[in-house]
Enzyme design. Structure first.
Site, short mmCIF file in Angstrom:
data_model
loop_
_atom_site.label_atom_id
_atom_site.label_comp_id
_atom_site.label_asym_id
_atom_site.label_seq_id
_atom_site.Cartn_x
_atom_site.Cartn_y
_atom_site.Cartn_z
N LYS A 1 29.61 39.98 46.19
CA LYS A 1 29.58 40.16 44.73
C LYS A 1 28.14 40.33 44.23
CE LYS A 1 32.72 36.81 44.34
NZ LYS A 1 33.72 36.97 45.39
N GLU B 1 43.86 37.69 50.07
CA GLU B 1 43.55 36.36 49.51
C GLU B 1 44.18 36.19 48.12
OE1 GLU B 1 40.35 35.45 47.26
OE2 GLU B 1 39.17 37.25 47.68
N1 PSU Z 1 36.48 39.10 45.47
C1 PSU Z 1 36.80 39.52 44.22
N2 PSU Z 1 37.06 38.56 43.27
C2 PSU Z 1 37.05 37.19 43.57
C3 PSU Z 1 36.72 36.76 44.88
C4 PSU Z 1 36.45 37.75 45.79
O1 PSU Z 1 36.82 40.74 43.95
O2 PSU Z 1 37.32 36.38 42.69
C5 PSU Z 1 36.71 35.25 45.23
C6 PSU Z 1 36.93 35.08 46.73
O3 PSU Z 1 38.04 34.23 46.88
C7 PSU Z 1 35.67 34.42 47.24
C8 PSU Z 1 35.28 33.60 46.07
O4 PSU Z 1 35.89 33.67 48.40
O5 PSU Z 1 35.48 34.53 44.98
C9 PSU Z 1 33.86 33.07 46.20
O6 PSU Z 1 33.74 31.89 45.45
P1 PSU Z 1 32.47 30.91 45.69
O7 PSU Z 1 31.29 31.73 45.28
O8 PSU Z 1 32.72 29.71 44.77
O9 PSU Z 1 32.48 30.52 47.13
#
Ligand code: PSU
Ligand code: MN
Length: 309
Positions: free
Chosen positions: A163, A29
């Protein structure tokens, strides 16, 4: 004549060739590059991850939207754009048609990357930690679109859990409700992203890339149901994790700062991640990178096992 779908979803020549020949491909990604990691380290990491995939004998396909076109596999100049272009948007799956119409550029989250990878014919995807249910969801209802996309997309995502800035028990519960398969890679507890373990039990444990490929075959054999994902939950090694006490202290500060400053929606995840990097003197960044590297290496091995299956 190229169809509209073709012109909006463009694999690089290398990725197209690998897919046509049944060679292993790993999707990566781009949001982690553009919004999840500080510059200039992010570009080094983007290159490094592609190298990790190649070293394991697979082809990397970093995914992003450039000038309205979903690109599956980026060249060096395009990778640089993702890492350095200011004002690059963060695109979830629902944002893709608008980005296409407006010829916008943006990095893709887990939800958009999974969606695009599956449509391009890529089965294995590596990231750091998934999005999920945010803390305080009883008030704000913030649940990442990652979960919904994974409930209806046939892809294998290798990640270090979700996370740790999130409500992890609530996220695991939602994954169960939505029917997303979760297997621990050589672990009986769900990983804690920066931490080796979240302390929460998971029901299934696999030991090898071949085990993962066998589960994927099982998913396909049980055809006719919803096209769900497989999450391979791969912990960061204990000796490379963030110190748990430091993690808990700085995360509490970060959450309080977000509350105070009224940070919400798409901005909250990047805000918390960068607060942690500063507040831990860079230690959270090292743990994050160790997790992503490990996930990328494992994803490549799974893609190789899958291509032989
Ligand atoms: N994993 C990481 N760092 C990130 C992300 C994932 O180690 O920044 C990103 C991914 O793209 C994931 C996003 O889909 O954070 C989630 O964002 P949100 O909580 O706004 O959906
Ligand atoms: Mn959200």
């Amino acid at each position: 004549m190229r169809s509209v779908t073709d012109s909006l979803l463009q694999p690089s020549d290398e990725v197209a060739e690998a897919l046509a020949g049944g060679a292993p491909v790993v999707a990566l990604e781009s949001t982690i590059i553009s919004h999840g990691l500080p510059q200039p380290r992010n570009l080094e990491v983007a290159r490094e991850l592609e190298g990790v995939v190649r070293a394991a004998g697979a082809v990397p396909a970093t995914i992003a939207v450039l000038d309205g076109v979903a690109r599956i596999g980026l060249n060096e100049v395009e990778l640089e754009r993702i890492a350095t272009e200011s004002g690059l948007r963060k695109l979830g799956q629902r944002d893709l048609p608008v980005a296409a119409a407006m010829k916008a550029s943006g990095a893709t989250t887990v939800s958009a990357t999974s969606f695009l990878a599956a449509r391009a014919g890529i089965r294995v995807f590596a990231t750091g930690g998934l999005g999920g249910v945010h803390r305080g969801w009883t008030e704000d209802q913030d649940e990442s679109a990652d979960l919904d996309t994974l409930a209806r997309t046939r892809i294998t995502v290798v990640c270090a859990g979700v996370k740790s800035i999130l409500d992890v028990p609530a996220t695991l519960q939602r994954l169960e409700t939505r029917g997303v398969t979760v297997a621990g890679y050589r672990t009986d507890t769900f990983p804690g992203f920066y931490l080796n373990s979240s302390g929460l039990p998971i029901e299934w444990r696999i030991e090898t890339p071949e085990d993962a490929a066998a589960v994927m075959r099982g998913q396909d054999a049980l055809a006719g149901g919803p096209e769900t994902a497989l999450i391979v939950a791969n912990p960061v090694p204990e000796d490379q994790q963030l110190d748990p006490a430091l993690h808990d202290r700085v995360l509490a500060e970060a959450l309080a700062a977000a509350e105070r400053e009224g940070v919400k929606g798409q901005a909250i995840t990047p805000f918390l991640l960068s607060y942690l990097v500063k507040g831990t003197g860079g230690a959270s960044l090292e743990a994050n990178l160790a997790a992503v590297r490990g996930n990328t290496a494992l994803a490549a091995r799974i893609a190789v096992a899958w291509s032989r299956a």
